[in-house]
Scaffold this active site. Structure first.
Site, PDB file in Angstrom:
ATOM      1  N   GLU A 103      32.513  16.081  -2.726  1.00 37.92           N
ATOM      2  CA  GLU A 103      32.658  16.379  -4.156  1.00 37.92           C
ATOM      3  C   GLU A 103      31.742  15.411  -4.884  1.00 37.92           C
ATOM      4  OE1 GLU A 103      34.130  18.746  -5.496  1.00 37.92           O
ATOM      5  OE2 GLU A 103      35.630  19.409  -4.053  1.00 37.92           O
TER       6      GLU A 103
ATOM      7  N   CYS B 162      32.928  14.068 -13.454  1.00 37.27           N
ATOM      8  CA  CYS B 162      31.827  14.806 -12.812  1.00 37.27           C
ATOM      9  C   CYS B 162      31.628  16.179 -13.449  1.00 37.27           C
ATOM     10  CB  CYS B 162      32.044  14.897 -11.314  1.00 37.27           C
ATOM     11  SG  CYS B 162      33.643  15.555 -10.873  1.00 37.27           S
TER      12      CYS B 162
HETATM   13  P1  NAD Z   1      27.872   4.433  -6.511  1.00 40.55           P
HETATM   14  O1  NAD Z   1      26.951   5.522  -6.135  1.00 40.55           O
HETATM   15  O2  NAD Z   1      27.547   3.044  -6.086  1.00 40.55           O
HETATM   16  O3  NAD Z   1      29.336   4.697  -5.918  1.00 40.55           O
HETATM   17  C1  NAD Z   1      30.014   5.908  -6.087  1.00 40.55           C
HETATM   18  C2  NAD Z   1      31.302   5.838  -5.249  1.00 40.55           C
HETATM   19  O4  NAD Z   1      30.976   5.789  -3.867  1.00 40.55           O
HETATM   20  C3  NAD Z   1      32.155   4.591  -5.491  1.00 40.55           C
HETATM   21  O5  NAD Z   1      33.504   4.983  -5.479  1.00 40.55           O
HETATM   22  C4  NAD Z   1      31.843   3.664  -4.321  1.00 40.55           C
HETATM   23  O6  NAD Z   1      32.936   2.848  -3.961  1.00 40.55           O
HETATM   24  C5  NAD Z   1      31.542   4.652  -3.219  1.00 40.55           C
HETATM   25  N1  NAD Z   1      30.558   4.190  -2.268  1.00 40.55           N
HETATM   26  C6  NAD Z   1      29.353   3.629  -2.539  1.00 40.55           C
HETATM   27  N2  NAD Z   1      28.673   3.378  -1.412  1.00 40.55           N
HETATM   28  C7  NAD Z   1      29.477   3.784  -0.387  1.00 40.55           C
HETATM   29  C8  NAD Z   1      29.342   3.805   1.028  1.00 40.55           C
HETATM   30  N3  NAD Z   1      28.224   3.380   1.646  1.00 40.55           N
HETATM   31  N4  NAD Z   1      30.364   4.282   1.767  1.00 40.55           N
HETATM   32  C9  NAD Z   1      31.492   4.739   1.167  1.00 40.55           C
HETATM   33  N5  NAD Z   1      31.672   4.770  -0.157  1.00 40.55           N
HETATM   34  C10 NAD Z   1      30.674   4.302  -0.930  1.00 40.55           C
HETATM   35  O7  NAD Z   1      28.011   4.526  -8.044  1.00 40.55           O
HETATM   36  P2  NAD Z   1      29.022   3.908  -9.082  1.00 40.55           P
HETATM   37  O8  NAD Z   1      28.250   3.061 -10.015  1.00 40.55           O
HETATM   38  O9  NAD Z   1      30.259   3.344  -8.466  1.00 40.55           O
HETATM   39  O10 NAD Z   1      29.429   5.255  -9.780  1.00 40.55           O
HETATM   40  C11 NAD Z   1      28.523   5.888 -10.627  1.00 40.55           C
HETATM   41  C12 NAD Z   1      28.031   7.172 -10.067  1.00 40.55           C
HETATM   42  O11 NAD Z   1      28.942   7.715  -9.145  1.00 40.55           O
HETATM   43  C13 NAD Z   1      27.918   8.155 -11.194  1.00 40.55           C
HETATM   44  O12 NAD Z   1      26.591   8.281 -11.592  1.00 40.55           O
HETATM   45  C14 NAD Z   1      28.466   9.433 -10.673  1.00 40.55           C
HETATM   46  O13 NAD Z   1      27.420  10.284 -10.316  1.00 40.55           O
HETATM   47  C15 NAD Z   1      29.144   9.086  -9.394  1.00 40.55           C
HETATM   48  N6  NAD Z   1      30.572   9.362  -9.355  1.00 40.55           N
HETATM   49  C16 NAD Z   1      30.966  10.635  -9.224  1.00 40.55           C
HETATM   50  C17 NAD Z   1      32.307  10.927  -9.169  1.00 40.55           C
HETATM   51  C18 NAD Z   1      32.793  12.331  -9.008  1.00 40.55           C
HETATM   52  O14 NAD Z   1      33.892  12.619  -9.414  1.00 40.55           O
HETATM   53  N7  NAD Z   1      32.026  13.219  -8.393  1.00 40.55           N
HETATM   54  C19 NAD Z   1      33.236   9.909  -9.255  1.00 40.55           C
HETATM   55  C20 NAD Z   1      32.799   8.588  -9.399  1.00 40.55           C
HETATM   56  C21 NAD Z   1      31.452   8.325  -9.430  1.00 40.55           C
END
Ligand code: NAD
Length: 481
Positions: free
Chosen positions: A253, A287
């Protein structure tokens, strides 16, 4: 009524709440005040190995529990969550920033998610296929896929973790869920509801830590049979690649860039009211947030004028205050990100019609923002802002709106407003997304499928589609002797 205390932060492994074996932890910070709420323990490799062993043991026992009994325990967990809604919601607002009314709503709908899957798990029907040979029975049996590694994000920590835990358990799987380190208290509160409902040890395990350390340890493990991730597109692609190398089933997702088409015949007041409310919900960190607005040129000024008024009227503040309609951004990263997006849009010739600036020096506050005249090569027209910013553009005809709405690699949610049933049908058919909402904002209910296409991911959470990814079809053919 006094504010409930912030949750005691713990891991949950093999039916026991515990600290990490190495004592490593990180601070959890209130995004409205920048005050430290607590320390979230990190799971070590040894803790993760214990969780894996527990998940394997838990699965072997849980899959033998009848769907009827599993359903009863899940419903107890849902009832526990309803009974503790105020504690969990308060914790969620303190750590994530969203207004308390939104936190309460998230918790209430999340309890419904558990109930929905508790019921659907009882309907995981197989089928009988007519045989070619007399006396043969050909059966398709639906079995749980096995231990799941789930990764939940910080924007809807309660509902997102439950959209993984509830269908996994309903299907007879066990799960190790990595919940967000930035918003761990509400996750712990939810897990206590399962523990107190009597879910057997090992069936649900909760870990926190360095996300990449956890995913690289869990996903390749032969114990894990399925991966479910909610988060950003780049991380999703990375995890899907890793899961592919180890032949694990995957649900992704990922992000979106919600197009909204406001047709010439739309009810402008209705459209502006609903889309502004949806835009600034959870400070745009959603999202399916509506972001790129395509407004017919004949009603553009009227719609944008009304939307700007609504944006300016949003009461921004600490989410714990009852009058707050929009809280801070959940972390300083997001506030810095929106500043960069807005700065880049202005550099490309965009105009700030509302907001466009930080509020105050304490907390990650940013004003509800509306941009106009932004060209398509600005970053915000191409990357997901995940922030309280709406971008308004004009369109002249249906085909242009569709072409521009479908221009990006994202394909999660799309919206349209029109009084014409013909136009409503046509736009729903043409938007290249996983979900379309016309004339209202009606996505993400427990009983309806939620999922994207293209870079927004694959698989569904919610609806009858939400159970299927946790089941495998086993074919059994049997002849009489
Ligand atoms: P990010 O890309 O660093 O992390 C997104 C999520 O992934 C976080 O919950 C983080 O803990 C997890 N994550 C990161 N690297 C990981 C890895 N190697 N293995 C497992 N989990 C990992 O970004 P962020 O600054 O935390 O969030 C911002 C971006 O994330 C936004 O631009 C948005 O696109 C996206 N996001 C989307 C949703 C959604 O509902 N689809 C939810 C939260 C964040």
């Amino acid at each position: 009524m006094s504010t409930p205390a912030y949750e005691k932060l713990e891991l949950y492994i093999d039916g026991k709440f515990c600290q990490g074996s190495t004592g490593k932890s990180q601070d959890v910070v209130n995004p409205a005040t920048h005050k430290t709420l607590g320390k979230v323990p990190h799971a070590s490799r040894e803790d993760l190995d214990r969780a894996l062993a527990a998940a394997e043991k838990g699965w072997l026992a849980w899959r033998k529990v009848s769907p009827f009994e599993r359903s009863k325990l899940l419903r107890k967990a849902a009832d526990n969550l309803r009974a503790r809604a105020e504690t969990v919601a308060t914790c969620l607002t303190q750590e994530q920033g969203k207004p308390i009314a939104e936190a309460r709503m998230e918790v209430a709908v999340s309890a419904d998610v558990i109930d929905w899957f508790a019921e659907e798990g009882r309907r995981a029907y197989g089928r009988i296929i007519p045989p070619r040979i007399e006396g043969v029975r050909q059966m398709v049996l639906m079995e749980p896929v096995g231990p799941v590694a789930g990764f939940a994000p910080w924007n809807f920590p309660v509902s997102q973790m439950l959209k993984k835990i509830a269908p996994a358990l309903a299907a007879g799987c066990s799960i190790i869920i990595k919940c967000p380190e930035e918003t761990p208290g509400s996750s712990v509160g939810v897990i206590r509801c399962f523990h107190d409902a009597g879910i057997p040890a090992g069936v649900v395990n909760l870990v926190f830590g360095v996300p990449s350390d956890i995913s690289t340890h869990l996903i390749p493990s032969p114990i894990i049979r399925k991966v479910s991730f909610t988060g950003s597109v780049p991380v999703g692609k990375h995890l899907a690649e890793m899961a592919g190398r180890h032949m694990k089933r995957v649900t992704m997702e990922l992000g979106g860039h919600g197009p909204v088409v406001i047709f010439e015949d739309a009810d402008v007041e209705h459209a502006a009211t609903l889309t502004a409310a949806a835009k600034y919900r959870n400070a745009g960190q959603v999202c399916i947030s509506p972001t790129r607005f395509f407004v017919h040129e004949k009603i553009y000024d009227k719609f944008v004028g009304r939307f700007v008024d609504l944006a300016n009227a949003v009461e921004v503040g600490n989410g714990i205050e009852p009058d707050t309609r929009m809280g801070p951004l959940a972390n300083p990263r997001r506030r810095d990100a929106i500043e960069a997006f807005v700065g880049d849009a202005v550099d490309h010739g965009g105009k700030v019609a509302a907001g466009g600036k930080r509020i105050g020096n304490e907390g990650n506050f940013y004003a509800p923002t509306v941009l106009t005249e932004v060209p398509e090569d600005a970053r915000i027209m191409n990357e997901e802002p995940f922030a309280p910013v709406a971008v308004m553009t004009r369109f002249m005809d249906f085909d242009e709106a569709v072409r521009r709405a479908n221009r990006l690699p994202f394909g999660l949610a799309g919206y349209a407003y029109t009084r014409s049933a013909k136009t409503a049908t046509a736009i729903a058919d043409c938007l290249d997304v996983g979900m379309v909402s016309v004339n209202h904002h009606g996505l993400a209910l427990p009983e309806t499928p939620f999922g994207g296409v293209k870079d927004s991911g694959y698989g569904h959470e919610g609806g009858i589609e939400g159970l299927a990814p946790f089941l495998i079809a086993k074919f059994v053919t049997q002849a009489g002797v």
